[in-house]
Design an enzyme around this catalytic site. Structure first.
Site, mmCIF file in Angstrom:
data_model
loop_
_atom_site.group_PDB
_atom_site.id
_atom_site.type_symbol
_atom_site.label_atom_id
_atom_site.label_comp_id
_atom_site.label_asym_id
_atom_site.label_seq_id
_atom_site.Cartn_x
_atom_site.Cartn_y
_atom_site.Cartn_z
ATOM 1 N N ASP A 255 -8.985 -5.135 -1.686
ATOM 2 C CA ASP A 255 -8.591 -4.078 -0.759
ATOM 3 C C ASP A 255 -8.282 -2.825 -1.584
ATOM 4 O OD1 ASP A 255 -7.390 -2.390 1.034
ATOM 5 O OD2 ASP A 255 -6.296 -3.986 2.079
ATOM 6 N N LYS B 295 0.802 -1.236 0.000
ATOM 7 C CA LYS B 295 0.000 0.000 0.000
ATOM 8 C C LYS B 295 0.824 1.271 0.000
ATOM 9 C CE LYS B 295 -3.597 -2.646 2.293
ATOM 10 N NZ LYS B 295 -4.404 -2.900 3.463
#
Ligand code: ADP
Length: 605
Positions: A492, A416
């Site tokens: 996600d 991320k």
């Protein structure tokens, strides 16, 4: 957009009805199809000119005939005595009337009784009008759009939203522009007691689910307590119509409702000989339309093909030693092929799907970063790989008792965050997807030329991104498509950061006639089990793609297929936005279509 696709011929052999599999070479390109010829093609003048002529004719003869009629009444001349000029005026009146009724009347009646024909396509959509959206919210009009409803506007399919149970009707009727203040409403006495207890801090809000044993009731009580604490209404945030049990302990804590995001469909995306309807959850107007146009160009050119280059999720813990020498000792130990088998056995105990692939180490002084990579079946795999890493760390403590584990994640993973390690080494699925777009389709569907696309790609996606110091951002708007598919399919969304790493390449082939286009995406992180994938809506979208849940025959096949679909949709999105930019419509269309019709000044903050 009136796009038609002629039905493809069925396969010679049996066809799997779930996959709707078709051969790429079964695509019928409808060039020169009579069905695509329009009546207006026969007119000697442009349509707006003939319209203007007939309008003028109609109103002038009406004026002339009315004035003649008045004159005849005044002079008591019989009405049936007509002069040649009056006769000509009557003929002109009838002709222009028929033209206008035929042109506007039929269209109006059709608009009332006929619905658009869905996503069926023809090759010769000269009048195809597409607004595309790109990075930085660029919306680009390719041709004047005569449709009255803006792209993305709902037609007659507004979702039925149940009224939130706990909201005062007074609050619901309040004007939307105003900040709505919550008005406390009476609940059953039992619930009132619990709300009071939450408000007084005696019952923690997070404990409502376990205390009540009813997730929906817990959410309703938390919601009401929140409204009373803040004095703000949540009337626009639905509570009803969601399975709160399904997210307990897995997807979201302390729920008070859910946000609605519309899901649009782009496609069919013809990829590796199969057709996919790609679900995209977005509130970005025209993004789906843009991707859809790219899908059309790919479809009409025979489809795209993809290759999965690698599949491995990574996790990199950080450990510290008293000296760089000791850190290096562990690095050599982990990278020694002779030790791999032992380490793999320890690692793979985490799950029957986790299979250690390699360990790459990086040293910073006396700190060591160990990047474990493993296959994870159909799961995106973060939990799985983390468990495996923990197993290995525990095991290593035996021989490296001076190792100080600072964290299971040391950012060398890298999760991320934009990072060169993912761009170079890959993370999750590494995919390349390519297509050859016929020159005809570049002109007719994408409204540009092979030459200008190739030039723009070189100057924007390659040189421009290099000038910007881009990291994995050698594309026009891969993240737009990735984010929309991620949200629709329960991925996600934070992993959009690295999953959108993409380099788009374009090259003129076949003596400059056709376009070869490819997207290379080294770190697409997707799964079809675990996380948000099992929730009802997301699961339905996975089902639409034929990749719901675990693949029974080959673990990992579903998630790998999903990664290729993501890349295929990105290919379509890249084609469409790049074409729009190369057609040079950016600024005008941006001004025209990237402005909301609403007066934002009136919307209170
Ligand atoms: P993630 O690792 O992506 O965060 P989970 O922690 O939910 O996802 O792991 C996936 C779970 O699903 C594991 O418990 C695993 O045993 C189970 N599972 C069932 N079938 C499969 C499959 N085909 N591939 C991967 N995991 C599977």
């Amino acid at each position: 957009m009136d796009v038609r696709r002629r039905p493809v011929k069925p396969l010679d052999g049996p066809v799997d009805p779930r996959s709707k599999q078709r051969r790429a070479d079964d695509v019928v390109v409808a060039g020169g199809d009579a069905s695509s010829i329009k009546a207006s093609d026969a007119l000697p003048l442009p349509l707006y000119l003939t319209n203007a002529v007939f309008f003028t004719l109609f109103f002038s003869v009406v004026y002339y005939l009315l004035s003649r009629w008045r004159e005849k009444i005044r002079t008591s001349t019989p009405l049936h005595l007509v002069t040649p000029a009056e006769m000509a005026a009557i003929v002109a009146f009838v002709a222009s009337f028929i033209y206008l009724v035929g042109f506007f009347g039929v269209d109006f009646v059709q608009s009332l009784i006929l619905r658009p024909a869905g996503d069926v396509w023809t090759a010769d959509d000269e009048e195809d009008e597409v607004v595309v959206v790109g990075a930085d919210h660029e919306k680009i009009l390719l041709k004047e759009d005569s449709r009255s409803s803006p792209c993305g506007q709902a037609l007659d399919c507004a979702p039925i939203v149940q009224k939130p149970k706990l909201v005062d009707p007074v609050v619901q009727d309040a004007p939307k522009e105003k900040v709505i203040e919550a008005v406390p409403i009476a609940l059953p006495e039992e619930d009132e007691e619990i709300i009071k207890s939450v408000l007084e801090g005696k019952t923690p809000s997070y404990s409502l689910e376990s205390k009540l044993g009813d997730c929906k009731r817990a959410a309703a009580i938390r919601r009401e307590a929140l409204q009373r604490i803040t004095g703000k209404s949540l009337s626009g945030l639905p509570l009803e119509g969601f399975d709160y049990e399904s997210i307990l302990g897995q997807c979201c804590e302390m729920p008070v409702g859910y946000v609605q995001i519309p899901v649009g469909i782009a496609g069919p995306l013809l990829l590796d000989g199969r057709e996919y309807s790609v679900p995209m959850a977005t509130t970005e107007g025209c993004l789906v339309a843009s991707t859809n146009r790219g899908c059309k160009a790919i479809f009409m050119s025979g489809g795209a093909t993809s290759v999965l280059l690698r599949d491995g999720m990574t996790r990199a813990p950080i450990v510290r030693f008293a000296s760089a020498k000791r850190a290096a000792d562990l690095k050599f130990f982990l990278e020694n092929p002779a030790n791999f088998e032992t380490l793999a056995v320890v690692f793979n105990r985490s799950s029957r799907f986790a299979r250690l692939q390699n360990i790459k180490c990086a040293i910073a002084g006396k700190n060591l970063y160990m990047r474990f990579s493993c296959s994870t079946g159909d799961a995106m795999g973060m939990n799985m790989v983390s468990k495996g890493v923990q197993n290995v760390l525990d095991f290593l403590q035996n021989d490296f008792s001076d190792m100080d584990v600072l964290g299971i994640s040391g950012n060398f993973c890298a999760d991320k965050k934009p990072a060169a390690v993912n761009w170079i080494e890959g993370r999750g699925k590494s995919v390349v997807c390519e297509a050859t777009i016929k020159g005809d389709m570049v002109r007719k569907v994408l409204k540009t030329s092979v030459e200008s696309l190739v030039e723009l790609n070189m100057l924007k996606n390659l040189t421009g991104s290099a000038m910007a110091g881009a990291l994995g951002g050698f594309n026009a708007h891969a993240s737009n498509i990735v984010a929309a598919i991620f949200i629709a399919t329960g991925q996600d969304p934070a992993q959009n950061v690295e999953s959108s790493h993409c380099i788009t390449m374009m090259e003129a082939i076949n003596d400059g006639k056709d376009l070869h286009v490819s997207v290379t995406m080294p770190s697409v992180e997707v799964g079809t089990v675990g996380g948000g994938t099992q929730l009802a809506s997301q699961s339905a979208c996975l089902n639409l793609l034929g990749v719901k849940g675990a693949n029974k025959e080959l673990a990992g096949a579903n998630s790998r297929l999903l990664a290729t679909v993501v890349a295929g949709a990105v290919l379509a999105g890249e084609l469409s936005l790049m074409s729009a930019i190369s057609a040079g419509q950016l600024v005008n269309s941006h001004m025209k279509y990237n402005r909301s019709g609403k007066d934002l000044a009136k919307v209170s903050s």
